[in-house]
Design an enzyme around this catalytic site. Structure first.
Site, PDB file in Angstrom:
ATOM      1  N   ASP A   1      66.749  93.668 -20.364  1.00 35.29           N
ATOM      2  CA  ASP A   1      67.648  94.734 -19.945  1.00 35.29           C
ATOM      3  C   ASP A   1      66.983  95.335 -18.702  1.00 35.29           C
ATOM      4  O   ASP A   1      65.765  95.258 -18.566  1.00 35.29           O
ATOM      5  CB  ASP A   1      67.742  95.766 -21.080  1.00 35.29           C
TER       6      ASP A   1
ATOM      7  N   ASP B   1      70.389  99.082 -26.846  1.00 34.40           N
ATOM      8  CA  ASP B   1      70.315  97.621 -26.912  1.00 34.40           C
ATOM      9  C   ASP B   1      70.236  97.084 -28.338  1.00 34.40           C
ATOM     10  O   ASP B   1      69.988  95.904 -28.528  1.00 34.40           O
ATOM     11  CB  ASP B   1      69.084  97.122 -26.128  1.00 34.40           C
TER      12      ASP B   1
END
Length: 678
Positions: free
Chosen positions: A381, A575
């Site tokens: 990410d 996430d």
């Protein structure tokens, strides 16, 4: 080599009564841990004394055998004393195994082999093996001593994490003292309610997660993160349990119960790490269950079939052949004991988890070590993982005025906004709060920016749409990022470039992963395409995919998984779905992030992306050491078994093939505790 259950599952839960299932903190925890430590030490000392006493008695018995002419029965009685002293525990375990339907364990093999060696002297033409039988038991206990020491070392490595558990919390009460300040009372951390005010003095552990309401200090986070740099905190900063307050007195308002605090979550994680077995461990456990009965029946076959065959075919003396082959069968039993594998493989993985935790990397189970070692694709990410997730001014391009003036005006106009971009502009010009300029008629234009009067001048700060609406002729910027244009009284004054800051070690982390043989690094982000491309180029990432929603990230990860074992590295806050979906989910910055600790398989306690490569190196080294132990143990055993069947092995060789190999394998397994170089 120790009790069966004892070494199939090196579970910290057995050792540290830290956090029972209903999250109630046990009042006796600290005492129990302390007591257990002494119990473990005491067990080691008593075993050492037993070994020394037996060795002396064995020497005495051998002298008696040499100098006194005693009958077989008398010799048996002489040797029986050291045999029972050292073998009592093993014989008891073998008996328990028989009565509980788990006959085929290593204690049973040892008991049969040594009792057989003691009694073989009663067969016609056979030589008594008393000294060897006692020595087998003695060396077996030496092996257990080594195993106990190694296991203790492994537990110590995990136990340094247990040191983060606070013993008490100093809570302010409603009552006031003579000085007018609230009286502080010491209580168990589990008894502290959310919203209570606790006092943390220098040198004390922070007992619960909270927010600083008074005081400044430096916190030692080494137990959580593995990093030695202290962290500065002041009023308004969040602090997490387990850190040690170093310099100043802090008053902290608690924001979580003890059972929900970072320290409890981490301890619970480490406790249960042993429950998730690696494939190697699970295989070894199954292997031992199938292997031991096969060995027992093979030994029976060796003891019975060759003597009968030699009697029928060659008409040789049955009793002589039986003596020879019975001795070989006993050697076969001693050699084939699977201790080295059953102990060293779980110990290796346990050590790997301990070594990683010392470096601020929590691996939730040995099964994730298997996966980490095989990772070929690493997906990151962007925000909060490779970058800080905080906007900052990267460049100032003035047109009509100097840089300082441009920043000064923009910071004043953004004075009241809570937007991260406003905060970045204010941070770039900190004097804004004290320079006495008047700010009036502040107007926020949705989707465009803000206008205000600063020191009598009409200033507009925002995007190109705002410039168009005030009639300022703006110009393009050659840099990628969030471009903030500024106009003064309708005239274009210049622009400011704002970007999320890349972490200092992100580029190094990517290059280390490539050096480790990771074939593909991918960055997924919801940010704009050009921003993603710039960050990817700066860091050397193979591929960047931008403008993604959380659901898109899951789809991309699933598509990439088809190409090989995949690790996803995220900051754990938004996430969680992707962390759970990846083959191994690695969460960054676990300090204070519940979502990270819950969803990830591996938690990096600080914010360093380089720890991802370090975790992979630790996993690979752990797996390599486990493989070395398996190959070495099986190789030596097979060689001595072949010699035993052909009558070329002695009882001493058999002892080395069992206990000696175990000791060497355990010592090799202990290398995992050292971790790897940074």
């Amino acid at each position: 080599m120790a009790h069966e259950h004892h070494h199939h599952d090196f579970n910290v839960h057995n050792d540290y009564n830290v956090h029972n299932d209903n999250n109630v903190h046990n009042d006796n925890n600290v005492h129990n841990e302390h007591h257990h430590h002494h119990h473990h030490e005491g067990g080691m000392h008593s075993k050492l004394w037993l070994i020394v006493i037996t060795a002396l008695l064995l020497g005495g018995a051998m002298a008696v055998e040499h100098y006194c002419r005693l009958s077989t029965w008398q010799l048996l009685l002489v040797y029986l004393i050291p045999y029972i002293i050292i073998g009592r525990e093993t014989l008891h375990e073998a008996y328990e195994g028989l009565t509980q339907g788990d006959a085929f364990n290593e204690h049973f093999l040892m008991a049969v082999a040594t009792i057989g060696a003691m009694l073989i002297g009663f067969l016609p033409g056979a030589e008594a093996q008393y000294a060897e039988a006692v020595f087998v038991m003695l060396f077996f206990q030496v092996g257990e001593l080594f195993e106990g020491y190694a296991e203790g070392k492994s537990r110590e490595s995990i136990a340094h994490l247990m040191n983060i558990r606070p013993d008490v919390a100093n809570v302010e009460t409603q009552e006031k003292g003579a000085d007018g300040r609230p009286i502080v009372k010491q209580v168990e951390p589990a008894e502290v309610k959310v919203g209570a005010t606790i006092v943390v003095r220098p040198g004390e552990k922070i007992p619960l997660d909270g927010v600083v309401i008074e005081g400044t200090s430096a916190l030692n986070t080494v137990a959580l993160t593995g990093e030695s740099m202290p962290r500065e905190v002041g009023v308004g900063d969040e602090v997490v349990s387990g850190c040690v307050n170093q310099t100043g007195l802090l008053r902290v308002r608690t924001i979580k119960e003890f059972s929900e605090s970072t320290v409890s979550k981490i301890i619970e994680l480490v406790e249960h790490a042993g429950e998730h077995k690696s494939k190697s461990e699970a295989f070894i456990t199954r292997f031992a269950r199938i292997y031991t009965p096969i060995v027992v029946f093979a030994a029976l076959f060796i003891a019975v079939v060759p003597p009968i065959a030699s009697f029928i075919i060659y008409h040789l003396s049955f009793s002589e052949a039986l003596t020879t082959w019975l001795y070989r069968a006993l050697l076969f039993l001693v050699v084939s004991c699977p201790c080295a594998l059953v102990i060293s493989v779980p110990l290796t993985f346990f050590g790997g988890i301990g070594g990683a935790s010392r470096r601020g990397i929590l691996i939730k189970g040995a099964n994730y070590i298997d996966v980490l070692a095989k990772v070929k694709t690493v997906v990151f990410d962007k925000t909060g993982t490779l970058t800080h997730g905080q906007f900052a001014v990267e460049a100032v391009h003035p047109d009509q005025c100097d840089e300082r003036e441009l920043l000064h005006l923009a910071a004043h106009v953004e004075h009241y906004t809570t937007h991260p971009i406003g905060a970045a502009l204010r941070d770039a010009f900190p004097e804004e709060a004290t320079d006495g300029c008047t700010v009036e008629e502040v107007t926020e234009v949705a989707g465009q920016g803000i206008t205000a009067k600063v020191g009598g001048r009409r200033v507009a700060v925002g995007n190109s749409l705002l410039m168009d609406s005030v009639g300022a002729k703006w110009r393009q910027c050659h840099m990628v990022g969030t471009i903030i244009h500024v106009a003064i009284d309708g005239e274009y004054a210049g622009h400011i470039v704002i970007n999320d800051q890349v972490k200092a070690d992100s580029a190094q982390a990517i290059s280390e992963l490539h050096r480790l043989g990771v074939t593909r690094t991918v960055m997924l982000t919801g940010d704009r395409r050009e921003v993603a491309q710039t960050v990817a180029q700066k860091l050397g990432i193979d591929e960047a995919q931008a403008e993604l929603l959380p659901a898109d990230k899951v789809n991309r990860v699933e598509a990439l998984q088809a190409e090989g074992t995949l690790a996803f590295v995220g900051d754990g806050i938004n996430d969680a779905p992707v962390l759970a979906r990846a083959d191994v989910g690695i969460a960054m910055g676990g300090m204070g992030s519940d979502a990270a600790i819950e969803a990830a398989d591996v938690v990096v306690m600080d914010d360093s992306p380089r720890k991802v490569a370090l975790a992979m190196r630790i996993a690979r080294r752990t797996l390599a050491i486990a493989r070395q132990n398996v190959v070495f143990a099986i190789g030596v055993k097979v060689a001595v078994l072949v010699l035993a069947v052909f009558g070329l092995a002695t009882m001493w060789m058999a002892v080395f093939a069992d206990v000696g190999v175990t000791v060497l394998a355990v010592l090799n397994a202990m290398r995992t505790l050292r971790g790897v170089e940074r």
